[in-house]
Design a protein around this motif. Structure first.
Motif, PDB file in Angstrom:
ATOM      1  N   GLU A  19       0.903  -1.136   0.144  1.00 53.97           N
ATOM      2  CA  GLU A  19       0.072  -0.016  -0.226  1.00 53.97           C
ATOM      3  C   GLU A  19       0.830   1.254  -0.135  1.00 53.97           C
ATOM      4  OE1 GLU A  19      -3.614   2.371  -0.012  1.00 53.97           O
ATOM      5  OE2 GLU A  19      -2.882   0.331  -0.797  1.00 53.97           O
ATOM      6  N   THR A  20       1.977   1.144   0.958  1.00 53.24           N
ATOM      7  CA  THR A  20       2.749   2.215   0.812  1.00 53.24           C
ATOM      8  C   THR A  20       3.426   2.570  -0.557  1.00 53.24           C
ATOM      9  OG1 THR A  20       3.532   2.074   3.066  1.00 53.24           O
ATOM     10  CG2 THR A  20       4.892   3.306   1.810  1.00 53.24           C
ATOM     11  N   SER A  22       2.051   1.616  -3.503  1.00 53.63           N
ATOM     12  CA  SER A  22       0.928   2.152  -4.304  1.00 53.63           C
ATOM     13  C   SER A  22       0.850   3.750  -4.098  1.00 53.63           C
ATOM     14  CB  SER A  22      -0.326   1.517  -4.213  1.00 53.63           C
ATOM     15  OG  SER A  22      -1.061   1.932  -2.739  1.00 53.63           O
ATOM     16  N   GLN A  23       0.851   4.397  -2.876  1.00 57.17           N
ATOM     17  CA  GLN A  23       0.629   5.621  -2.644  1.00 57.17           C
ATOM     18  C   GLN A  23       2.052   6.541  -3.434  1.00 57.17           C
ATOM     19  OE1 GLN A  23       0.185   5.808   1.481  1.00 57.17           O
ATOM     20  NE2 GLN A  23      -1.803   4.854   1.431  1.00 57.17           N
ATOM     21  N   GLY A  24       3.231   5.912  -3.551  1.00 57.69           N
ATOM     22  CA  GLY A  24       4.184   6.769  -3.935  1.00 57.69           C
ATOM     23  C   GLY A  24       4.461   6.341  -5.156  1.00 57.69           C
ATOM     24  N   THR A  26       2.529   7.456  -8.003  1.00 61.56           N
ATOM     25  CA  THR A  26       2.316   8.434  -8.716  1.00 61.56           C
ATOM     26  C   THR A  26       3.505   9.630  -8.830  1.00 61.56           C
ATOM     27  OG1 THR A  26      -0.020   8.426  -8.287  1.00 61.56           O
ATOM     28  CG2 THR A  26       0.779  10.519  -9.318  1.00 61.56           C
ATOM     29  N   ALA A  73      -0.374   1.588  -9.471  1.00 60.44           N
ATOM     30  CA  ALA A  73      -0.873   2.142  -8.421  1.00 60.44           C
ATOM     31  C   ALA A  73      -2.174   1.186  -8.111  1.00 60.44           C
ATOM     32  CB  ALA A  73      -1.239   3.764  -8.268  1.00 60.44           C
ATOM     33  N   HIS A  77      -2.679  -1.518  -4.740  1.00 58.31           N
ATOM     34  CA  HIS A  77      -3.611  -1.130  -3.738  1.00 58.31           C
ATOM     35  C   HIS A  77      -4.856  -2.411  -3.663  1.00 58.31           C
ATOM     36  CE1 HIS A  77      -6.700   0.985  -1.369  1.00 58.31           C
ATOM     37  NE2 HIS A  77      -7.704   0.601  -2.265  1.00 58.31           N
TER      38      HIS A  77
END
Length: 497
Positions: A19-20, A22-24, A26, A73, A77
């Protein structure tokens, strides 16, 4: 190592890392695209990268396309979400097993909402409360439909846990109450008892579709409509099929070694064979439809995660159902499938099994020469015996969802229907009919009296080619005169629409 080798704490930690990431993704995507785009500008027409994965990033966000790593991403997730749900499921299953519930191992790692013990214990209490309950003059249908809906709210693991604890008598009582539909007689119209046939069939299918294999025997014991019997069939009573003379000794249920489809996702329309039950009228309809529209038949059968099979079939009232059947089939003493089958595949057998459970137009079988022998026709619905020896117009609606059209009994009308892209089935006459007309049924070695064939086409000499539902190698070619002498009851099947 955790429950059955799964360390959910470590799996949850990995899910958090995904999850971390996926957030980075972009910002990483933007930075990589910027570097490649600037490099491409400075290389005087040469590409900044030879990687097919990175080339789409050149010019992003103005001229390039969304590609890796940006497209990861959502995938990262979704993956972490599935991992967390599976961990919740595992932890919940561990708690239930610690409390003495038995859940089939096949369901341990399902991507499901974590099981709730209270839902299970509340439903167990509700089932026990059915004992001796007076439903009053308004019947029990509303109460049963509420119970059905509560079963529908159970996850597969919760259903398994319930089946491991519910007393057999409570489950059987539910069947006896729900299977009794008393509102069809027209008298006491307010007294709605049981579930209508279609609702009850769907309820039973929903249980079989979700339960783990180790709990199928409990469902079969409580709900006879889970498994069609075969002890009223000619093959069981006589030890062979009386038309084809194929042996049928040692009949028992077993799981076949052949796959559902020999070629995944495709059916072999030329390999369908009737097997040893006397239901040529159904297999001819199924085969004719498969020849005319193989995709229609292919889309009507699918396998579930627990190993059961869903079959699309219409009931006697024209309503469609997905009937769920267990994977075991009638076999002979040598382990060969005795019911309908294919060339190295068994999807026809499951169509036939679902039909045996659903067929509602029978009152013990058509004329089979044993009308006064209760061994053959003692059960009217829900088993293989009830689908033997019936008529050409009875089966098509269960296969296609539409009533067949009776067409004029002549060669030209049959040809016209077939050439209009309709499946067509035709019946053969009885021995007595042929004897009365002084006709010899031996005009072709594959001709069989009191049998149903399907039209396959017309040969270069203009003869009609009839396929035998017994399987490959049984085709016959007939002239217009032979059709007139030896065949009757043609039916045009309606597919689609």
């Amino acid at each position: 190592m955790g429950f059955h080798g799964f360390d959910t704490a470590k799996i949850r930690s990995l899910a958090g890392d995904l999850e971390t990431l996926s957030q980075g993704v972009t910002s990483l995507h933007r930075d990589v695209a910027g570097v490649l785009t600037r490099a491409d500008e400075l290389m005087a027409g040469k590409s900044a990268t030879a990687s097919t994965l990175l080339q789409p990033l050149v010019g992003y966000p103005l001229g390039g396309r969304a590609a890796m790593p940006g497209t990861l991403a959502a995938e990262l997730h979704d993956t972490q979400g599935s991992m967390v749900r599976r961990c919740d499921q595992l932890d919940g299953v561990q708690h239930l097993t610690d409390e003495g519930y038995a859940i089939d191992p096949a369901l341990y790692f399902g991507d499901e909402k974590a099981p709730e013990e209270k839902k299970i214990t509340d439903l167990l209490s509700a089932l026990a409360a059915l004992d001796g309950k007076d439903f009053g003059s308004n019947g029990n249908r509303d109460d049963l439909q509420k119970l059905r809906d509560r079963f529908g709210d159970l996850t597969p693991a919760e259903l398994d846990a319930l089946l491991s604890k519910v007393p057999a008598a409570d489950l059987k009582r539910l069947n006896d109450l729900a299977a009794k539909d008393d509102d069809g007689s027209g008298w006491k119209w307010w007294d709605h008892n049981g579930l209508p046939d279609g609702e009850f069939r769907d309820f039973v299918s929903s249980l079989v579709k979700r339960a783990g294999p180790s709990h199928w025997p409990a469902l079969e014991a409580a709900f006879p409509s889970v498994q069609p019997g075969f002890d009223t069939t000619d093959a069981w009573i006589e030890g062979y099929n009386p038309q084809s003379s194929q042996g049928a000794k040692g009949m028992h249920f077993g799981v076949p070694g052949e796959p559902l489809f020999a070629t995944p996702g495709l059916i072999d329309v030329d390999g369908i064979a009737q097997g040893r039950f006397g239901d040529c009228w159904y297999i001819a309809s199924l085969t004719a439809t498969a020849h005319a529209d193989p995709k229609f038949i292919q889309e009507g059968i699918k396998q579930n995660p627990n190993g059961t099979i869903d079959v699309r079939i219409w009931d006697k009232d024209g309503k469609v159902h997905w009937v769920t059947v267990t994977p075991d089939l009638p076999m002979d003493q040598n382990g060969n499938v005795m019911s309908a089958n294919g060339n190295g595949e068994v999807w026809p057998a499951y169509y036939e099994k679902a039909f045996a459970l659903m067929y509602g137009g029978d009152k013990g079988g058509g004329p089979d020469g044993h009308e006064n022998d209760p061994r053959y026709d003692r059960k009217e619905q829900g088993d293989y015996g009830a689908i033997e020896w019936d008529f050409t117009d009875k089966a098509p609606s269960y296969v296609t969802g539409h009533d067949p059209k009776s067409i004029d009994n002549d060669f030209g009308s049959v040809k016209s229907s077939f050439e209009s892209h309709h499946p067509v089935i035709v019946a053969t006459r009885s021995d007595d009919d042929l004897k009365n007309d002084h006709l010899n049924p031996q005009f072709d070695p594959h001709y069989v009296t009191r049998h149903v064939f399907y039209v396959k086409g017309f040969d270069a000499d203009g003869k009609m080619i009839l396929g035998n539902p017994w399987g490959p190698g049984g085709d016959i070619h007939i002239t217009a005169q032979q059709y007139h002498d030896y065949f009757n009851s043609p039916q045009e099947l309606q597919v689609g629409g």
